[in-house]
Scaffold this motif. Structure first.
Motif, PDB file in Angstrom:
ATOM      1  N   SER A 208       0.754  -1.238  -0.057  1.00 16.24           N
ATOM      2  CA  SER A 208      -0.010   0.095  -0.174  1.00 16.24           C
ATOM      3  C   SER A 208       1.026   1.323  -0.039  1.00 16.24           C
ATOM      4  O   SER A 208       0.636   2.323  -0.786  1.00 16.24           O
ATOM      5  CB  SER A 208      -0.977   0.111   1.125  1.00 16.24           C
ATOM      6  N   ASN A 233      -9.150  10.959  -4.621  1.00 14.72           N
ATOM      7  CA  ASN A 233     -10.009  10.146  -4.132  1.00 14.72           C
ATOM      8  C   ASN A 233      -9.588   8.462  -4.148  1.00 14.72           C
ATOM      9  O   ASN A 233      -9.684   7.913  -3.001  1.00 14.72           O
ATOM     10  CB  ASN A 233     -11.017  10.030  -4.987  1.00 14.72           C
ATOM     11  N   GLU A 234      -8.701   8.242  -5.132  1.00 12.85           N
ATOM     12  CA  GLU A 234      -8.124   6.876  -5.080  1.00 12.85           C
ATOM     13  C   GLU A 234      -7.105   6.659  -3.965  1.00 12.85           C
ATOM     14  O   GLU A 234      -6.949   5.802  -3.261  1.00 12.85           O
ATOM     15  CB  GLU A 234      -7.304   6.622  -6.308  1.00 12.85           C
ATOM     16  N   GLU A 236      -7.277   8.489  -1.277  1.00 15.64           N
ATOM     17  CA  GLU A 236      -7.918   8.384   0.101  1.00 15.64           C
ATOM     18  C   GLU A 236      -8.481   6.929   0.336  1.00 15.64           C
ATOM     19  O   GLU A 236      -8.547   6.467   1.519  1.00 15.64           O
ATOM     20  CB  GLU A 236      -9.349   9.142   0.069  1.00 15.64           C
ATOM     21  N   SER A 237      -9.183   6.446  -0.624  1.00 13.61           N
ATOM     22  CA  SER A 237      -9.440   4.720  -0.676  1.00 13.61           C
ATOM     23  C   SER A 237      -8.319   3.930  -0.219  1.00 13.61           C
ATOM     24  O   SER A 237      -8.660   3.028   0.607  1.00 13.61           O
ATOM     25  CB  SER A 237     -10.017   4.505  -1.788  1.00 13.61           C
ATOM     26  N   SER A 240      -7.570   4.613   3.256  1.00 11.06           N
ATOM     27  CA  SER A 240      -8.368   3.932   4.270  1.00 11.06           C
ATOM     28  C   SER A 240      -8.282   2.439   4.337  1.00 11.06           C
ATOM     29  O   SER A 240      -8.465   1.805   5.499  1.00 11.06           O
ATOM     30  CB  SER A 240      -9.868   4.372   3.663  1.00 11.06           C
ATOM     31  N   LYS A 241      -8.072   1.861   3.167  1.00 10.44           N
ATOM     32  CA  LYS A 241      -7.874   0.518   3.248  1.00 10.44           C
ATOM     33  C   LYS A 241      -6.422   0.024   4.116  1.00 10.44           C
ATOM     34  O   LYS A 241      -6.276  -1.038   4.761  1.00 10.44           O
ATOM     35  CB  LYS A 241      -7.449  -0.271   1.689  1.00 10.44           C
TER      36      LYS A 241
END
Length: 393
Positions: A208, A233-234, A236-237, A240-241
């Protein structure tokens, strides 16, 4: 049988001292006058008493010195028998001291001592009959045969008893080794599980972070505002993961520690040893100890394991009492056995390791023992580290 042997080991030295005392009482009480021969006999018995004491006292920490004292005891016993051939107490002493020969681990040493003991007995018979009582050898062959038969029977009984003891000790050591192996196997499984979780953390979080780094470089290179917003946005995703993956990994590690119950672990250890039927272990446990950190729990577990193993291997213990209490934020540990004990504590690698582990947490530990009084460990850890049970934000 084990209880009888333990009782004999407990009273053996006292019994030999008693025989020596009884051997001189008739001369002191019933003789009208003490002749030089009587005085010599009494002095030699006193020397024998001292040699016997030294032999028992040195057996625990110096087999070489004990061997020398035992050899002198046997030689002096023969002299005392020749000075007073009718003294049955000295004769009994001479036969009972044969038991000390089997305290030595080396078979060659035992054989040499048995040969010396048998030679001394035969020398006493020959000198007493031929030189002192003037009985020709050929006229009293049957008495020599009978005495030899009695000696061989006594020796045979000693050999059978101690062979049983050696086999029991070997079986005890084998069982201890198997239990110790099972302890190490469990530790190995726990370590493997931790390594697996750590590897998962490395793989998922590392991947990640690498993706995040590449996305950041890509955003820096593009000019289109819409594409930038899309990539953010990617990001942030992906972040978050990553956070979710990190939480799951931390949760798994914490769960691994939370599933570790100190009481269950100690009970499991005690159960394994009690099933051997060679020792009885009792536990007095304070459930508040479960609040302490996994590091302290591991110290307590390793100390208990090492103490039980030492009690079996070196102390010949039949009972062990373990107490763990939490008193004013201080853990108090007491491990006491009813083994042989010793007059001098030589800190082995195991005892030194226990001491160092407690010192790491500013703890204190004391080893208390004396001959035939068992071995006691008293330890305390002044600060209890409480596990943080709060959830990650």
């Amino acid at each position: 049988m084990n209880k009888i042997l333990k009782l004999w080991n407990l009273i053996k030295s006292k019994f030999l001292y008693l025989l020596l005392i009884l051997s001189v009482i008739p001369r002191l009480l019933y003789a009208n006058k003490l002749y030089p021969a009587d005085m010599i006999f009494i002095v030699l018995v006193i020397v024998q008493f001292i040699l016997t004491y030294m032999q028992f006292n040195t057996m625990k920490y110096s087999k070489k010195k004990a061997l020398i004292f035992l050899a002198f005891c046997m030689a002096l016993s023969v002299i005392l028998l020749l000075l007073n051939s009718n003294n049955n107490f000295i004769l009994f002493y001479y036969f009972f001291i044969l038991d000390n020969v089997f305290e030595f681990d080396s078979r060659e040493t035992r054989r040499a001592l048995i040969f010396c003991h048998m030679s001394g007995f035969m020398l006493y018979l020959l000198v007493d009959n031929i030189l002192i009582n003037k009985i020709p050898f050929y006229t009293d062959v049957s008495s020599y045969v009978f005495c030899s038969f009695v000696y061989i029977m006594v020796l045979f009984v000693y050999i059978c008893i101690h062979e049983y003891r050696y086999e029991m000790n070997n079986l005890k050591m084998l069982n201890c080794s198997l239990i110790d192996y099972s302890f190490k196997e469990r530790e190995h499984l726990v370590l493997n599980e931790r390594n697996r979780i750590s590897q998962e953390l490395h793989d998922s979080l590392g991947h990640s972070l690498m993706a995040l780094s590449m996305n950041v470089k890509y955003i820096k290179a593009i000019k289109d505002r819409e594409k930038i917003n899309h990539e953010i946005n990617e990001l942030e995703s992906l972040i978050s993961k990553s956070i979710q993956s990190l939480r799951e990994t931390v949760y798994n590690l914490r769960k691994l520690d939370e599933n570790f119950s100190l009481h269950n672990e100690i009970t499991s250890i005690i159960s394994k040893f009690n099933k051997l039927n060679i020792i009885k272990i009792t536990l007095n446990y304070d459930n508040n100890i479960e609040k302490s950190s996994i590091a302290i729990k591991n110290i307590l577990i390793s100390t208990i394991k090492e103490s039980i193993t030492n009690s079996l291997k070196h102390g010949n213990s039949a009972k062990i009492f373990i107490s763990i209490k939490l008193i004013r934020n201080t853990i108090k540990l007491i491990i006491k056995d009813n083994g042989d004990g010793c007059s001098c504590i030589i800190k082995s690698e195991g005892l030194a390791g226990i001491e160092n582990r407690f010192k790491t947490f500013n703890g204190t530990i004391n080893f208390i023992t004396s001959p035939n009084k068992g071995f006691t460990i008293t330890a305390s850890i002044p600060e209890v580290i409480i596990d943080d049970k709060s959830n990650d934000s």
